[in-house]
Design a protein around this motif. Structure first.
Motif, PDB file in Angstrom:
ATOM      1  N   GLY A  82       0.790  -1.228   0.000  1.00 43.68           N
ATOM      2  CA  GLY A  82       0.000   0.000   0.000  1.00 43.68           C
ATOM      3  C   GLY A  82       0.817   1.269   0.000  1.00 43.68           C
ATOM      4  O   GLY A  82       0.258   2.369   0.055  1.00 43.68           O
ATOM      5  N   TYR A  83       2.142   1.138  -0.090  1.00 47.59           N
ATOM      6  CA  TYR A  83       2.989   2.339   0.017  1.00 47.59           C
ATOM      7  C   TYR A  83       2.801   3.278  -1.168  1.00 47.59           C
ATOM      8  O   TYR A  83       3.106   4.466  -1.067  1.00 47.59           O
ATOM      9  CB  TYR A  83       4.462   1.943   0.143  1.00 47.59           C
ATOM     10  CG  TYR A  83       5.319   3.062   0.697  1.00 47.59           C
ATOM     11  CD1 TYR A  83       5.317   3.344   2.063  1.00 47.59           C
ATOM     12  CD2 TYR A  83       6.101   3.848  -0.136  1.00 47.59           C
ATOM     13  CE1 TYR A  83       6.080   4.373   2.585  1.00 47.59           C
ATOM     14  CE2 TYR A  83       6.869   4.884   0.383  1.00 47.59           C
ATOM     15  CZ  TYR A  83       6.856   5.140   1.736  1.00 47.59           C
ATOM     16  OH  TYR A  83       7.609   6.182   2.241  1.00 47.59           O
ATOM     17  N   GLU A 147       5.357  13.931  25.974  1.00 45.49           N
ATOM     18  CA  GLU A 147       6.041  13.757  24.696  1.00 45.49           C
ATOM     19  C   GLU A 147       5.039  13.552  23.572  1.00 45.49           C
ATOM     20  O   GLU A 147       3.847  13.309  23.814  1.00 45.49           O
ATOM     21  CB  GLU A 147       6.990  12.558  24.742  1.00 45.49           C
ATOM     22  CG  GLU A 147       6.284  11.218  24.901  1.00 45.49           C
ATOM     23  CD  GLU A 147       7.253  10.038  24.988  1.00 45.49           C
ATOM     24  OE1 GLU A 147       8.472  10.244  24.919  1.00 45.49           O
ATOM     25  OE2 GLU A 147       6.748   8.897  25.140  1.00 45.49           O
ATOM     26  N   VAL A 148       5.543  13.665  22.355  1.00 46.59           N
ATOM     27  CA  VAL A 148       4.764  13.402  21.155  1.00 46.59           C
ATOM     28  C   VAL A 148       5.506  12.367  20.323  1.00 46.59           C
ATOM     29  O   VAL A 148       6.703  12.517  20.066  1.00 46.59           O
ATOM     30  CB  VAL A 148       4.548  14.682  20.322  1.00 46.59           C
ATOM     31  CG1 VAL A 148       3.910  14.345  18.975  1.00 46.59           C
ATOM     32  CG2 VAL A 148       3.674  15.676  21.082  1.00 46.59           C
ATOM     33  N   VAL A 149       4.805  11.319  19.936  1.00 44.65           N
ATOM     34  CA  VAL A 149       5.326  10.364  18.961  1.00 44.65           C
ATOM     35  C   VAL A 149       4.791  10.783  17.596  1.00 44.65           C
ATOM     36  O   VAL A 149       3.581  10.798  17.373  1.00 44.65           O
ATOM     37  CB  VAL A 149       4.900   8.927  19.293  1.00 44.65           C
ATOM     38  CG1 VAL A 149       5.265   7.987  18.141  1.00 44.65           C
ATOM     39  CG2 VAL A 149       5.559   8.465  20.581  1.00 44.65           C
ATOM     40  N   ALA A 150       5.692  11.173  16.717  1.00 45.91           N
ATOM     41  CA  ALA A 150       5.323  11.594  15.366  1.00 45.91           C
ATOM     42  C   ALA A 150       5.410  10.383  14.450  1.00 45.91           C
ATOM     43  O   ALA A 150       6.499   9.841  14.225  1.00 45.91           O
ATOM     44  CB  ALA A 150       6.256  12.698  14.889  1.00 45.91           C
ATOM     45  N   ALA A 151       4.268   9.958  13.939  1.00 50.71           N
ATOM     46  CA  ALA A 151       4.216   8.773  13.077  1.00 50.71           C
ATOM     47  C   ALA A 151       3.649   9.153  11.720  1.00 50.71           C
ATOM     48  O   ALA A 151       2.827  10.067  11.597  1.00 50.71           O
ATOM     49  CB  ALA A 151       3.358   7.683  13.717  1.00 50.71           C
ATOM     50  N   ASP A 152       4.092   8.445  10.704  1.00 53.00           N
ATOM     51  CA  ASP A 152       3.554   8.637   9.368  1.00 53.00           C
ATOM     52  C   ASP A 152       3.890   7.401   8.547  1.00 53.00           C
ATOM     53  O   ASP A 152       4.903   6.737   8.794  1.00 53.00           O
ATOM     54  CB  ASP A 152       4.133   9.889   8.704  1.00 53.00           C
ATOM     55  CG  ASP A 152       3.227  10.433   7.599  1.00 53.00           C
ATOM     56  OD1 ASP A 152       2.566  11.461   7.829  1.00 53.00           O
ATOM     57  OD2 ASP A 152       3.173   9.823   6.513  1.00 53.00           O
ATOM     58  N   PHE A 153       3.045   7.093   7.571  1.00 48.06           N
ATOM     59  CA  PHE A 153       3.314   5.964   6.683  1.00 48.06           C
ATOM     60  C   PHE A 153       4.451   6.293   5.713  1.00 48.06           C
ATOM     61  O   PHE A 153       5.183   5.404   5.279  1.00 48.06           O
ATOM     62  CB  PHE A 153       2.032   5.623   5.929  1.00 48.06           C
ATOM     63  CG  PHE A 153       2.024   4.250   5.306  1.00 48.06           C
ATOM     64  CD1 PHE A 153       2.701   3.187   5.890  1.00 48.06           C
ATOM     65  CD2 PHE A 153       1.311   4.005   4.148  1.00 48.06           C
ATOM     66  CE1 PHE A 153       2.679   1.914   5.325  1.00 48.06           C
ATOM     67  CE2 PHE A 153       1.285   2.741   3.574  1.00 48.06           C
ATOM     68  CZ  PHE A 153       1.971   1.697   4.162  1.00 48.06           C
ATOM     69  N   ALA A 154       4.606   7.576   5.383  1.00 49.31           N
ATOM     70  CA  ALA A 154       5.631   8.015   4.437  1.00 49.31           C
ATOM     71  C   ALA A 154       6.956   8.218   5.162  1.00 49.31           C
ATOM     72  O   ALA A 154       7.070   9.066   6.058  1.00 49.31           O
ATOM     73  CB  ALA A 154       5.197   9.301   3.751  1.00 49.31           C
ATOM     74  N   ALA A 178       4.927   4.257  10.440  1.00 44.76           N
ATOM     75  CA  ALA A 178       3.904   3.289  10.849  1.00 44.76           C
ATOM     76  C   ALA A 178       2.635   3.508  10.055  1.00 44.76           C
ATOM     77  O   ALA A 178       2.268   4.637   9.710  1.00 44.76           O
ATOM     78  CB  ALA A 178       3.615   3.420  12.345  1.00 44.76           C
ATOM     79  N   ASP A 179       1.950   2.413   9.779  1.00 43.91           N
ATOM     80  CA  ASP A 179       0.636   2.423   9.151  1.00 43.91           C
ATOM     81  C   ASP A 179      -0.401   2.561  10.259  1.00 43.91           C
ATOM     82  O   ASP A 179      -0.436   1.752  11.203  1.00 43.91           O
ATOM     83  CB  ASP A 179       0.445   1.113   8.383  1.00 43.91           C
ATOM     84  CG  ASP A 179      -0.918   1.004   7.706  1.00 43.91           C
ATOM     85  OD1 ASP A 179      -1.776   1.875   7.911  1.00 43.91           O
ATOM     86  OD2 ASP A 179      -1.124   0.017   6.974  1.00 43.91           O
ATOM     87  N   TYR A 203      -6.952   7.515   4.724  1.00 42.58           N
ATOM     88  CA  TYR A 203      -6.866   6.175   5.303  1.00 42.58           C
ATOM     89  C   TYR A 203      -7.710   5.194   4.498  1.00 42.58           C
ATOM     90  O   TYR A 203      -8.940   5.339   4.416  1.00 42.58           O
ATOM     91  CB  TYR A 203      -7.342   6.192   6.749  1.00 42.58           C
ATOM     92  CG  TYR A 203      -6.464   6.986   7.694  1.00 42.58           C
ATOM     93  CD1 TYR A 203      -5.200   7.429   7.307  1.00 42.58           C
ATOM     94  CD2 TYR A 203      -6.889   7.299   8.980  1.00 42.58           C
ATOM     95  CE1 TYR A 203      -4.389   8.148   8.167  1.00 42.58           C
ATOM     96  CE2 TYR A 203      -6.083   8.013   9.852  1.00 42.58           C
ATOM     97  CZ  TYR A 203      -4.844   8.441   9.442  1.00 42.58           C
ATOM     98  OH  TYR A 203      -4.048   9.155  10.303  1.00 42.58           O
ATOM     99  N   PRO A 204      -7.077   4.155   3.913  1.00 44.94           N
ATOM    100  CA  PRO A 204      -7.830   3.213   3.078  1.00 44.94           C
ATOM    101  C   PRO A 204      -8.805   2.342   3.870  1.00 44.94           C
ATOM    102  O   PRO A 204      -9.770   1.839   3.304  1.00 44.94           O
ATOM    103  CB  PRO A 204      -6.734   2.369   2.409  1.00 44.94           C
ATOM    104  CG  PRO A 204      -5.540   2.534   3.278  1.00 44.94           C
ATOM    105  CD  PRO A 204      -5.638   3.896   3.881  1.00 44.94           C
TER     106      PRO A 204
END
Length: 285
Positions: A82-83, A147-154, A178-179, A203-204
């Motif tokens: 899915g990338y 804290e903040v966890v910054a996540a992204d699929f890209a 992360a997805d 979001y699919p």
């Protein structure tokens, strides 16, 4: 109809679509968002609301954890399925905020004002689609003992956010590729709040994503979603997003959001229009 059918190459069509989308966002912000702000402050523009605001937190947040254990971005070892939905975002990561911020800035300002009472200095948040990091880094300054966890699929977006945070001297952040539909298993019950800014429409599998938001929140935690909402905006904008916005899946009305979050198990659901066409979900686990 695709411009390719008129003999225009696909690359040129993407360029035209991108320029059209950016121009439309900027025009909408200039003619709708910014004129609406003083009207809202004066009480002359009354946003639509659904539900009642959840109760405020009764205890301190979960504090610092991931930023001490992961000082550098945690990236996936292989290209995930899915990338292709986020390939384009890797290509524009460096310029992304320049394109989007004139549209997003007034919306995010209104959203943060509503969210702040739900955040304590020690709150731990995850931004599930951090993009280039504008909102993630801002949120990190609001939780100095958390804290903040910054996540992204890209992957490039995660790296861009990391560079942005470190350049600003922000240390209470961790960075994960992360997805949102398959967040790391170790994230269960580990966050006081989740945050998603202008990305839920990418979001699919929105139901799976919403269930993951529920899973990673501690009991009593909050999910915040900033995105398009009213049915009139969905009807007006979906054709342009489908043509010009890479990886766009669908906009969701406030009623559709409520079904998603109630189905995922959230005990409280609240939605409020921030500015015409854009709203904020506040859901409590």
């Amino acid at each position: 109809m695709a411009l390719e059918s008129f003999g225009i190459p696909k690359e040129q069509e993407r360029a035209v679509a991108g320029a059209t989308l950016i121009g439309s966002l900027w025009y909408y912000a200039a003619t709708v968002f910014y004129p609406s702000l003083p009207l809202k402050q004066a009480g002359l523009y009354r946003p639509r609301r659904i539900g009642e605001r959840p109760p405020l937190p009764l205890a301190d947040g979960l504090g610092v954890y991931y930023s001490r254990r992961h000082p550098f971005p945690v990236l996936l070892e292989e290209r995930p399925p899915g990338y292709e939905l986020v390939d384009e975002f890797d290509h524009v990561a460096g310029e992304y905020e320049t394109y989007v911020e004139p549209f997003s800035a007034p919306v995010i300002k209104e959203a943060i004002a509503m969210m702040r009472p739900y955040l304590t200095p020690s709150s731990r948040l995850i931004d599930t689609s951090c993009g280039a990091g504008t909102e993630s880094t801002l949120l990190a300054t609001l939780v100095p003992d958390g804290e903040v966890v910054a996540a992204d699929f890209a992957a490039v977006m995660v790296q861009t956010t990391f560079t942005r945070a470190r350049s600003a001297g922000i240390g209470n952040m961790a960075f994960f590729q992360a997805d949102v539909s398959h967040l790391p298993a170790g994230f269960s019950d580990m966050f006081d709040a989740t945050f998603c800014s202008l990305a839920f429409h990418h979001y699919p599998d929105p139901a799976a994503a919403t269930r993951e938001l529920y899973r990673v929140l501690r009991p009593g935690g909050y999910a915040f979603i900033v995105d398009a909402g009213p049915a009139w905006f969905k009807l007006m904008s979906s054709w342009l997003a489908a043509w010009a916005d890479p990886g766009w899946i669908s906009f969701y009305t406030e009623d559709e959001f409520q079904v998603l979050f109630r189905s995922a198990g959230f005990s409280h659901f609240y939605w409020e229009e921030l500015l015409p066409g854009l709203g904020l979900v506040i859901a409590m686990k």
